[in-house]
Scaffold this active site. Sequence first.
Site, PDB file in Angstrom:
ATOM      1  N   GLY A 180       0.834  -1.193   0.000  1.00 32.84           N
ATOM      2  CA  GLY A 180       0.000   0.000   0.000  1.00 32.84           C
ATOM      3  C   GLY A 180       0.868   1.242   0.000  1.00 32.84           C
ATOM      4  N   GLN A 221       2.921  10.038   1.313  1.00 33.25           N
ATOM      5  CA  GLN A 221       4.209   9.343   1.313  1.00 33.25           C
ATOM      6  C   GLN A 221       5.052   9.684   0.093  1.00 33.25           C
ATOM      7  OE1 GLN A 221       2.342   5.284   2.201  1.00 33.25           O
ATOM      8  NE2 GLN A 221       4.294   5.152   3.240  1.00 33.25           N
ATOM      9  N   CYS A 262       5.873   0.020   7.490  1.00 26.40           N
ATOM     10  CA  CYS A 262       5.501   1.146   6.626  1.00 26.40           C
ATOM     11  C   CYS A 262       6.694   1.517   5.753  1.00 26.40           C
ATOM     12  CB  CYS A 262       5.098   2.334   7.496  1.00 26.40           C
ATOM     13  SG  CYS A 262       4.663   3.809   6.555  1.00 26.40           S
ATOM     14  N   LEU A 263       6.452   1.776   4.475  1.00 27.90           N
ATOM     15  CA  LEU A 263       7.538   2.148   3.559  1.00 27.90           C
ATOM     16  C   LEU A 263       8.212   3.452   3.997  1.00 27.90           C
ATOM     17  CD1 LEU A 263       5.943   1.300   0.080  1.00 27.90           C
ATOM     18  CD2 LEU A 263       7.611  -0.050   1.371  1.00 27.90           C
ATOM     19  N   HIS A 319      -4.394   1.291   7.428  1.00 27.69           N
ATOM     20  CA  HIS A 319      -3.065   1.907   7.449  1.00 27.69           C
ATOM     21  C   HIS A 319      -2.989   3.065   6.445  1.00 27.69           C
ATOM     22  CE1 HIS A 319       1.513   1.358   7.672  1.00 27.69           C
ATOM     23  NE2 HIS A 319       1.350   2.211   6.681  1.00 27.69           N
ATOM     24  N   GLU A 320      -3.459   2.813   5.218  1.00 28.69           N
ATOM     25  CA  GLU A 320      -3.358   3.855   4.183  1.00 28.69           C
ATOM     26  C   GLU A 320      -4.305   5.022   4.456  1.00 28.69           C
ATOM     27  OE1 GLU A 320      -0.756   3.621   2.575  1.00 28.69           O
ATOM     28  OE2 GLU A 320      -0.429   1.490   2.943  1.00 28.69           O
ATOM     29  N   HIS A 326      -2.887   7.329   6.965  1.00 32.59           N
ATOM     30  CA  HIS A 326      -1.878   8.239   6.397  1.00 32.59           C
ATOM     31  C   HIS A 326      -2.516   9.557   5.934  1.00 32.59           C
ATOM     32  CE1 HIS A 326       2.093   6.446   6.210  1.00 32.59           C
ATOM     33  NE2 HIS A 326       1.634   5.311   5.706  1.00 32.59           N
TER      34      HIS A 326
END
Length: 151
Positions: A46, A51, A89-90, A131-132, A135
Amino acid sequence: MAKLKIVKHGDETLRKVCRPVDKITPRIITLLDDMIETMRAADGCGLAAPQVGVLRRIAVVEVEEGEVYELINPRIVAYAGEQQEQEGCLSIPGRWGITKRPKHVTVRAFNRKGEEYEVSGSDLLARAFCHEIDHLDGKLFIDCMIEELKE
Ligand code: ZN
């Protein structure tokens, strides 16, 4: 398509509340394509627009290869159950933890054609949606982490 630079934890961008998309322009379509490419190149499931430095309510999720959800102005309209599973998380490389999330969620969002749709997901897909969408409100998984995992 182009691979975008992923903003890392510590950057203010990740803590901002994103603005809704009011019109799907060619720029938004390009952004979606680039976000999908960036997510895949980073081996993530995701990616949210902040991000990649864009403060708009846009995210992409791909838990099953080839099954991409493009989420424009997404919102969780229903949730049920609970799960405590591992998350990363990226934007926060090298850190992993257990979070508490709903086991099932239903999300309503718009696709790139401007059509509203609804999708339900369980387990990893439910975690990815939560999660997304977090963000987009400046929230990170470390905020709702109940236990940090050490390597
Ligand atoms: Zn993340």
